[in-house]
Design an enzyme around this catalytic site. Structure first.
Site, PDB file in Angstrom:
ATOM      1  N   HIS A 109       0.811  -1.212   0.000  1.00 54.21           N
ATOM      2  CA  HIS A 109       0.000   0.000   0.000  1.00 54.21           C
ATOM      3  C   HIS A 109       0.846   1.263   0.000  1.00 54.21           C
ATOM      4  O   HIS A 109       1.883   1.345   0.651  1.00 54.21           O
ATOM      5  CB  HIS A 109      -0.934   0.010   1.209  1.00 54.21           C
ATOM      6  CG  HIS A 109      -0.212  -0.063   2.527  1.00 54.21           C
ATOM      7  ND1 HIS A 109       0.244   1.046   3.194  1.00 54.21           N
ATOM      8  CD2 HIS A 109       0.144  -1.123   3.293  1.00 54.21           C
ATOM      9  CE1 HIS A 109       0.835   0.686   4.320  1.00 54.21           C
ATOM     10  NE2 HIS A 109       0.796  -0.631   4.398  1.00 54.21           N
ATOM     11  N   ASP A 110       0.403   2.239  -0.769  1.00 59.32           N
ATOM     12  CA  ASP A 110       0.963   3.589  -0.803  1.00 59.32           C
ATOM     13  C   ASP A 110       2.375   3.661  -1.375  1.00 59.32           C
ATOM     14  O   ASP A 110       3.039   4.689  -1.245  1.00 59.32           O
ATOM     15  CB  ASP A 110       0.941   4.238   0.596  1.00 59.32           C
ATOM     16  CG  ASP A 110      -0.450   4.237   1.208  1.00 59.32           C
ATOM     17  OD1 ASP A 110      -1.342   4.894   0.636  1.00 59.32           O
ATOM     18  OD2 ASP A 110      -0.660   3.571   2.237  1.00 59.32           O
ATOM     19  N   GLY A 156       4.986  -0.997   2.833  1.00 58.41           N
ATOM     20  CA  GLY A 156       4.169   0.182   2.587  1.00 58.41           C
ATOM     21  C   GLY A 156       4.958   1.472   2.516  1.00 58.41           C
ATOM     22  O   GLY A 156       5.987   1.633   3.165  1.00 58.41           O
TER      23      GLY A 156
END
Length: 267
Positions: A126-127, A144
């Protein structure tokens, strides 16, 4: 359902209402396309591919079997907020690759650039922001919030710690754990990630002028052996150099970061 009549969708595939499927898209057997997915022209999902969440896949990207794109983040703080995964053009995504959407607390976006190769079993969390022409070798993983510059290679079975930045053109050797930022064009290897030099092979393959390579060598020596803190050495380089490649390193080291740096001779 916005499905182009020029798309080829296997009868066993499931395409949920709301998905956008453009011209020349091929969806193979037993794929599952969620209602908020966008597949741009020329995308091919070979078979058993799952596209979930708000996920956009760029033109002429090829996805091999059993990849899962746009799954929810592996983050206990994620509470189901609307976040996205955007994948660029002409990527090659091999078997069992996973890429997650972003999180509300991390900006809400996981982004992958153009012309990447993501080998079997690798993970983009994520991200993450991943540049162009990036190669993630088999079973490597980005945690992340990582930022991966253009033309980076991450070796097989390697892991990159959350929030780490890897500068353009760097190479990470196989079976390496990277827990701190890596300067552009750096060479990192050893189990706990040691900055061992420059990615000279990559620089030469990209046709970088010999004068710039010489300047980079001198800059690396100053970063390794100069006086003062690492950032101070980098700032002095910026005052002295005429090479754009060295200035790139200076800007990277003096920029904002949430991590420390891998420095020459330090694991």
């Amino acid at each position: 359902m916005a499905i182009s009549p020029l798309a080829q969708i296997h009868p066993s595939a499931i395409v949920e209402e709301g998905a956008q499927i453009a011209d020349r898209v091929k969806v193979g057997p037993f794929c599952h396309i969620g209602p908020e997915a966008v597949l741009h022209p020329g995308v091919e999902l070979m078979s058993h591919v799952v596209v979930q969440g708000i996920t956009e896949i760029g033109e002429d990207t090829l996805v091999h079997p059993f990849a899962v794109l746009g799954g929810i983040p592996q983050d206990l703080k994620f509470k189901g907020e609307k976040t996205r995964l955007v994948i660029g053009k002409r990527n090659r995504i091999r078997e069992h690759v996973t890429m997650s959407t972003g999180t509300g607390g991390g900006g809400g976006l996981t982004q992958v650039g153009d012309d990447g190769l993501f080998m079997a079993g690798c993970h983009v969390a994520h991200d993450c922001i991943v540049g162009n022409n990036v190669i993630l070798v088999n079973n490597s993983a980005l945690a992340g919030h990582c930022h991966i510059g253009d033309e980076v290679i991450v070796g097989g079975l390697s892991g990159v710690h959350q929030w780490v930045r890897i500068g353009r053109g760097a190479i990470i050797g196989a079976v390496t754990m990277v827990t701190a930022d890596v300067i552009p064009h750096g060479l990192v290897q050893a189990p706990r990630g040691k900055l061992d030099g420059l990615n000279l092979v990559g620089l030469k393959r990209r046709g970088v002028d010999r004068s710039d390579i010489t300047a980079l060598r001198a800059a690396f020596q100053m970063l390794a052996q100069g006086e003062g803190a690492f950032q101070d050495r980098a700032r002095r380089l910026g005052d002295e150099t005429t090479s754009d490649y060295v200035r790139e390193i200076v800007a990277f080291v003096t920029g904002e970061t949430d991590r420390s740096f891998l420095t020459p001779g330090k694991a």
